[in-house]
Design a protein around this motif. Structure first.
Motif, PDB file in Angstrom:
ATOM      1  N   THR A   1       6.271 -16.060   3.540  1.00 32.93           N
ATOM      2  CA  THR A   1       7.032 -15.403   2.490  1.00 32.93           C
ATOM      3  C   THR A   1       8.220 -16.117   1.449  1.00 32.93           C
ATOM      4  OG1 THR A   1       8.033 -13.992   3.452  1.00 32.93           O
ATOM      5  CG2 THR A   1       5.932 -13.389   3.367  1.00 32.93           C
ATOM      6  N   LEU A   2       8.361 -15.718   0.420  1.00 34.59           N
ATOM      7  CA  LEU A   2       9.569 -15.857  -0.194  1.00 34.59           C
ATOM      8  C   LEU A   2      10.356 -14.074  -0.735  1.00 34.59           C
ATOM      9  CD1 LEU A   2      11.995 -17.803  -0.538  1.00 34.59           C
ATOM     10  CD2 LEU A   2      10.856 -18.095  -2.680  1.00 34.59           C
ATOM     11  N   TRP A   3      11.500 -13.557  -0.642  1.00 35.53           N
ATOM     12  CA  TRP A   3      11.925 -12.395  -0.981  1.00 35.53           C
ATOM     13  C   TRP A   3      12.617 -13.149  -2.541  1.00 35.53           C
ATOM     14  CZ3 TRP A   3      14.617  -8.776   2.198  1.00 35.53           C
ATOM     15  CH2 TRP A   3      14.641  -7.376   1.861  1.00 35.53           C
ATOM     16  N   ILE A   4      11.699 -12.391  -3.188  1.00 36.51           N
ATOM     17  CA  ILE A   4      12.102 -13.618  -4.775  1.00 36.51           C
ATOM     18  C   ILE A   4      12.706 -12.269  -5.534  1.00 36.51           C
ATOM     19  CG2 ILE A   4      11.536 -14.247  -7.146  1.00 36.51           C
ATOM     20  CD1 ILE A   4       9.083 -15.212  -5.152  1.00 36.51           C
ATOM     21  N   ALA A   5      14.348 -12.650  -5.771  1.00 38.89           N
ATOM     22  CA  ALA A   5      15.173 -12.008  -6.941  1.00 38.89           C
ATOM     23  C   ALA A   5      15.595 -12.014  -8.562  1.00 38.89           C
ATOM     24  CB  ALA A   5      17.099 -11.689  -6.470  1.00 38.89           C
ATOM     25  N   ASN A   6      14.708 -13.411  -7.942  1.00 37.20           N
ATOM     26  CA  ASN A   6      14.945 -13.926  -9.454  1.00 37.20           C
ATOM     27  C   ASN A   6      14.183 -13.606 -10.374  1.00 37.20           C
ATOM     28  OD1 ASN A   6      17.059 -16.164  -9.245  1.00 37.20           O
ATOM     29  ND2 ASN A   6      15.832 -17.549  -8.016  1.00 37.20           N
ATOM     30  N   THR A   7      13.606 -12.249 -10.247  1.00 35.13           N
ATOM     31  CA  THR A   7      12.361 -11.738 -11.714  1.00 35.13           C
ATOM     32  C   THR A   7      13.507 -11.201 -12.334  1.00 35.13           C
ATOM     33  OG1 THR A   7      12.463 -10.086  -9.766  1.00 35.13           O
ATOM     34  CG2 THR A   7      10.839 -11.414 -10.116  1.00 35.13           C
ATOM     35  N   PHE A   8      14.923 -10.961 -11.678  1.00 39.74           N
ATOM     36  CA  PHE A   8      15.836 -10.344 -12.923  1.00 39.74           C
ATOM     37  C   PHE A   8      16.138 -10.839 -14.220  1.00 39.74           C
ATOM     38  CE2 PHE A   8      16.728  -7.888  -9.145  1.00 39.74           C
ATOM     39  CZ  PHE A   8      16.388  -6.579  -9.774  1.00 39.74           C
ATOM     40  N   PHE A   9      16.262 -12.267 -14.251  1.00 39.40           N
ATOM     41  CA  PHE A   9      16.277 -13.284 -15.235  1.00 39.40           C
ATOM     42  C   PHE A   9      14.953 -13.485 -16.328  1.00 39.40           C
ATOM     43  CE2 PHE A   9      18.440 -15.977 -12.210  1.00 39.40           C
ATOM     44  CZ  PHE A   9      19.832 -16.105 -12.949  1.00 39.40           C
ATOM     45  N   ALA A  10      14.121 -12.500 -15.862  1.00 36.81           N
ATOM     46  CA  ALA A  10      12.433 -12.369 -16.637  1.00 36.81           C
ATOM     47  C   ALA A  10      12.687 -11.212 -16.496  1.00 36.81           C
ATOM     48  CB  ALA A  10      11.541 -13.254 -16.156  1.00 36.81           C
ATOM     49  N   TYR A  11      12.691 -10.358 -16.605  1.00 33.81           N
ATOM     50  CA  TYR A  11      13.197  -9.007 -15.882  1.00 33.81           C
ATOM     51  C   TYR A  11      11.984  -7.724 -17.607  1.00 33.81           C
ATOM     52  CZ  TYR A  11      13.953  -3.694 -15.359  1.00 33.81           C
ATOM     53  OH  TYR A  11      13.873  -2.672 -15.456  1.00 33.81           O
ATOM     54  N   GLU A  12      12.626  -7.991 -18.721  1.00 34.14           N
ATOM     55  CA  GLU A  12      12.125  -7.556 -19.694  1.00 34.14           C
ATOM     56  C   GLU A  12      10.179  -8.028 -19.474  1.00 34.14           C
ATOM     57  OE1 GLU A  12      14.021  -8.243 -23.434  1.00 34.14           O
ATOM     58  OE2 GLU A  12      16.071  -7.828 -22.469  1.00 34.14           O
ATOM     59  N   GLU A  13      10.304  -9.621 -19.269  1.00 28.51           N
ATOM     60  CA  GLU A  13       8.571  -9.502 -19.616  1.00 28.51           C
ATOM     61  C   GLU A  13       7.804  -9.227 -18.423  1.00 28.51           C
ATOM     62  OE1 GLU A  13      11.024 -12.565 -22.937  1.00 28.51           O
ATOM     63  OE2 GLU A  13      11.460 -12.011 -19.937  1.00 28.51           O
ATOM     64  N   LEU A  14       8.319  -9.638 -17.277  1.00 31.37           N
ATOM     65  CA  LEU A  14       7.415  -9.064 -16.607  1.00 31.37           C
ATOM     66  C   LEU A  14       7.398  -7.625 -15.839  1.00 31.37           C
ATOM     67  CD1 LEU A  14       9.459 -11.158 -13.740  1.00 31.37           C
ATOM     68  CD2 LEU A  14       6.188 -11.637 -14.551  1.00 31.37           C
ATOM     69  N   GLN A  15       8.379  -6.603 -16.384  1.00 30.88           N
ATOM     70  CA  GLN A  15       8.440  -4.985 -16.732  1.00 30.88           C
ATOM     71  C   GLN A  15       6.999  -4.702 -17.728  1.00 30.88           C
ATOM     72  OE1 GLN A  15       9.801  -3.634 -14.230  1.00 30.88           O
ATOM     73  NE2 GLN A  15       9.991  -1.947 -15.996  1.00 30.88           N
ATOM     74  N   ALA A  16       6.887  -5.624 -18.546  1.00 31.91           N
ATOM     75  CA  ALA A  16       6.196  -5.271 -19.777  1.00 31.91           C
ATOM     76  C   ALA A  16       4.275  -6.285 -19.291  1.00 31.91           C
ATOM     77  CB  ALA A  16       6.292  -6.563 -21.116  1.00 31.91           C
TER      78      ALA A  16
END
Length: 196
Positions: A144-159
């Motif tokens: 596994t890789l625990w990923i926090a870099n999702t915050f760089f694309a927060y708006e797009e991933l939330q959508a």
């Protein structure tokens, strides 16, 4: 000390290279159960897991790519090169599990202290769920890789996810195509304060 649980803790690594073998759904369900069984503040169980495979995983990584592109154009984010590397890992991993806290307030929302503390406690609980999944994966021969870099694309991933609450993290899951050496750890004497 040697127990299966402790062995998983010692042997767990952050995996950044996966082979293309699909992860059986039954094993992903075991990981999710491990996450669901994590302790949580006030037993709120503040997690929603979104498992993406195949075409849906591709949609998720496309959302991540759009967010990184937006950030790159604004040139505001230090560490963006690392986030692009994370995207490559996400694209390579056979499965991505996104973890949302459905009770969380938007990141920019000012909160009274009691609600801020509740949000922090829920975030700690989600961390416990992710660690449980990571250790279960290790025991099952997965990486596994625990990923926090999702915050760089927060708006797009939330959508893309279309869920209430706040996306906190993602977990890339697959069969490792590397065997990283242990990362250095601070000695106990540096991080532990005994008071007797």
């Amino acid at each position: 000390m040697s127990t299966p649980t402790f062995d998983s803790i010692v042997q767990r690594r952050s995996i950044r290279k996966f082979n293309s073998t699909p992860v059986p759904k039954a094993l992903l369900e075991e990981l999710l159960l491990a996450g669901i069984l994590a302790p949580s503040a006030k037993n709120r169980q503040p997690w929603q897991f979104t498992v993406t495979l195949g075409a849906e995983k591709e949609k998720a990584t496309q959302a991540m790519a759009r967010g990184l592109q937006r950030e790159q154009e604004q040139a505001l984010s230090p560490g963006l090169a690392d986030a692009f590397n994370t995207l490559r890992i996400m694209e390579q991993a056979p499965a991505l599990i996104f973890i949302t806290n459905p009770f969380a307030h938007p990141l920019e929302e000012p909160l009274p202290p009691e609600e801020r503390i509740s949000d922090l406690c829920n975030t700690l609980s989600v961390g416990a769920a992710i660690e449980n999944m990571s250790l279960a994966a290790q025991a099952l021969g997965l990486g596994t890789l625990w990923i926090a870099n999702t915050f760089f694309a927060y708006e797009e991933l939330q959508a893309y996810l279309g869920l209430p609450g706040v996306l906190l993290s993602a977990l890339a899951v697959g069969y490792p195509d590397e065997s990283p050496a242990p990362r250095p750890r601070k000695p106990q004497a540096e991080v532990v304060d005994w008071r007797e």
